[in-house]
Design an enzyme around this catalytic site. Structure first.
Site, PDB file in Angstrom:
ATOM      1  N   GLY A 233       0.838  -1.188   0.000  1.00  9.86           N
ATOM      2  CA  GLY A 233       0.000   0.000   0.000  1.00  9.86           C
ATOM      3  C   GLY A 233       0.876   1.241   0.000  1.00  9.86           C
ATOM      4  CB  CYS A 234       0.531   4.435   1.808  1.00  5.71           C
ATOM      5  SG  CYS A 234       1.505   5.882   2.252  1.00  5.71           S
TER       6      CYS A 234
END
Length: 221
Positions: free
Chosen positions: A41-42
Site C-alpha cells: 500500500g502507501c
C-alpha cells in the site's frame, strides 16, 4: 653460518605461526547487505515501519512490477503502468534475517485484500513480495503459508519476480519525518504531521490491529 641461517628460518617460522594465530582470532568480516522489496500500500507507511527495525539500514520508496520505464507517481497511481508502490529495504543479515522481515511485513498489512490497502484502492496499492531467485521465493512462500495459518484466512499477496526498481521522486523519500510545510485536506501541516493525519484517517493501524491483534508490530507508529 649454517646454524645462523637455521636460527633465522626458525624465528621466521615461529613469527608466521604467531601471525596465523592472531589472524584466526580476529572476528570475521561483516556479511554484505541484502535487499528485500515489498509492496504494502502507501509506501510512506511501509518505509516508516521498516526503518524502525533494528538491522535495517534504509528503506527506499519506489515503483516496480510494471512495464513503464522510469514511471512518475502520477503514472503509477492513475493506473496502466503495471507498477506497484513498493519499498526496497536494505538490511544487515547479521542483525535481522530476511525471514523476520517477511514475517513483519505480513503482519503490517492486510494481506487478504486484493483491491488495494485500507483507504487506498487500485492496482498500484496492492500487496506483493518481489524475489530475485529460487531461494528467496521459497522463503517468501514459506512465510506466506505460515502467516496464512496464523491468520486463519486466505492470503492473496503474490510472490513475484523482481524486475527493475525505480526510486520514487525525492519528495516521497522519508516523507514520514519531513518538516517541509505542505497543504493537505487537513490544512497546512509539516510533512511528518500530515503523514500521521493521513495514516490515522486511512485506518491502516486500526485494520491491522483488527486482523493481527497483538502480533501487529507497527500499529500506532
Amino acid at each position: 653460518m649454517t646454524r645462523c641461517l637455521d636460527q633465522i628460518k626458525l624465528t621466521l617460522l615461529f613469527a608466521l605461526i604467531a601471525l596465523a594465530l592472531i589472524l584466526r582470532a580476529q572476528p570475521a568480516p561483516a556479511a554484505g547487505t541484502e535487499t528485500l522489496t515489498v509492496a504494502g500500500g502507501c509506501f510512506w507507511c511501509v518505509e516508516a515501519d521498516f526503518e524502525s527495525v533494528p538491522g535495517v539500514i534504509e528503506a527506499v520508496s519506489g515503483y516496480t512490477g510494471g512495464t513503464t520505464p522510469n514511471p512518475t507517481y502520477s503514472q503509477v497511481t492513475s493506473g496502466g503502468s503495471g507498477h506497484y508502490e513498493a519499498v526496497q529495504i536494505t538490511f544487515d543479515p547479521a542483525r535481522v534475517s530476511r525471514e523476520t522481515l517477511l514475517n513483519l511485513f505480513f503482519r503490517s498489512v492486510d494481506p487478504t485484500d486484493a483491491g488495494g490497502q485500507f483507504c487506498d484502492r487500485g492496482d498500484s496499492y496492492r500487496t506483493a513480495i518481489f524475489v530475485s531467485d529460487t531461494g528467496e521465493k521459497a522463503l517468501a512462500e514459506r512465510s506466506k503459508a505460515e502467516a496464512q495459518r496464523a491468520l486463519g484466512q486466505a492470503i492473496v499477496t503474490p510472490v513475484l519476480s523482481l524486475g527493475a526498481f525505480y526510486p520514487a521522486e525525492a519528495y516521497h523519500q522519508d516523507y514520514y519525518k519531513g518538516k517541509k510545510l505542505v497543504f493537505t485536506r487537513f490544512g497546512p501541516k509539516r510533512q511528518l504531521n500530515a503523514y500521521k493525519a493521513y495514516r490515522k484517517a486511512c485506518g491502516r493501524d486500526a485494520r491491522v490491529r483488527q486482523l493481527w491483534g497483538n502480533a501487529a508490530p507497527f500499529a500506532g507508529s
